[in-house]
Motif scaffolding. Structure first.
Motif, short mmCIF file in Angstrom:
data_model
loop_
_atom_site.label_atom_id
_atom_site.label_comp_id
_atom_site.label_asym_id
_atom_site.label_seq_id
_atom_site.Cartn_x
_atom_site.Cartn_y
_atom_site.Cartn_z
N ILE A 1 0.92 -1.31 -0.01
CA ILE A 1 0.09 0.09 0.06
C ILE A 1 0.84 1.00 0.10
CG2 ILE A 1 -1.70 1.33 1.26
CD1 ILE A 1 -3.03 -1.48 2.17
N LEU A 2 1.82 1.37 0.70
CA LEU A 2 2.94 2.40 0.80
C LEU A 2 3.37 2.49 -0.48
CD1 LEU A 2 4.49 4.70 2.43
CD2 LEU A 2 6.12 2.58 2.68
N THR A 3 3.80 1.69 -1.24
CA THR A 3 4.57 1.64 -2.56
C THR A 3 3.36 2.23 -3.66
OG1 THR A 3 5.92 -0.39 -2.25
CG2 THR A 3 5.57 0.33 -4.34
N GLY B 1 0.84 4.10 -2.81
CA GLY B 1 0.88 5.64 -2.36
C GLY B 1 1.92 6.40 -2.97
N LEU B 2 3.05 5.87 -2.83
CA LEU B 2 4.33 6.51 -3.39
C LEU B 2 4.16 6.92 -4.80
CD1 LEU B 2 7.22 5.16 -1.17
CD2 LEU B 2 6.42 7.42 -1.12
N ASN B 3 3.82 5.74 -5.57
CA ASN B 3 3.58 5.87 -6.94
C ASN B 3 2.67 7.00 -7.44
OD1 ASN B 3 3.76 5.19 -9.77
ND2 ASN B 3 1.63 4.11 -9.41
#
Length: 180
Positions: A1-3, A5-7
């Motif tokens: 999910i963090l990845t 979000g960063l994308n």
């Protein structure tokens, strides 16, 4: 999910900085092609395929025939055991991230020669790469190559026999079939 979000953050920053205009790269030999038995293969596609194959081979050789490659594989399999054997896992994670970023940059450069691009162009390719990893098996280099070939052939056949509108659906149907 963090990845993811960063994308999304990076895509929106790029949209703000560079706009959503579609761009392309045209090389001097873009119109030249190899003709063989009525089949026309553009040199750009041949070059991109060969470079991608070479990068895949170099990565495979690196991972299987160097101490650093063995350390990366050991850390991926069991971080605690690798650390107990004296492997600096933080350094290994940094190296693996650098290799991944370099390969993603190379892939982006190769795709940019073939297709038009914009800040949001990578979403479809990200999903296809996820399907390829599921098809080939997580952590398997040869499996990823085979998964990519299977997906490419399936998409081409579906576009030829059904409709090009179903091309993206085929990827997810294949993934679901493998998962089931």
């Amino acid at each position: 999910i963090l990845t993811f979000g960063l994308n999304m953050l990076m895509v929106n920053v790029n949209l703000a900085l560079f706009t959503a205009d579609v761009r392309s790269i045209t090389v001097s030999y873009a119109d030249l092609a190899l003709e063989f038995g009525g089949i026309r293969m553009p040199y750009t596609r041949i070059a991109v395929f060969m470079i991608a194959l070479l990068l895949t081979l170099v990565l495979h050789l690196f991972m299987n025939h160097t101490r650093t490659g063995h350390a990366i594989r050991a850390t991926a399999q069991n971080t605690r055991a690798a650390s107990m054997l004296g492997i600096d896992t933080r350094r290994v994670y940094a190296i693996a991230f650098g290799i991944g970023a370099a390969m993603a940059g190379a892939a982006g450069s190769l795709v940019a020669v073939l297709y038009s691009f914009s800040p949001v162009a990578g979403d479809g390719l990200t999903m296809k790469s996820f399907v390829i990893v599921v098809l080939g098996g997580l952590g398997s280099g040869p499996g990823a190559v085979l998964g990519g070939l299977v997906l490419g052939i399936a998409e081409t056949l579906s576009a030829g026999y059904l409709s090009s509108a179903y091309k993206d659906v085929v990827a997810f149907v294949l993934m679901l079939a493998v998962l089931f």
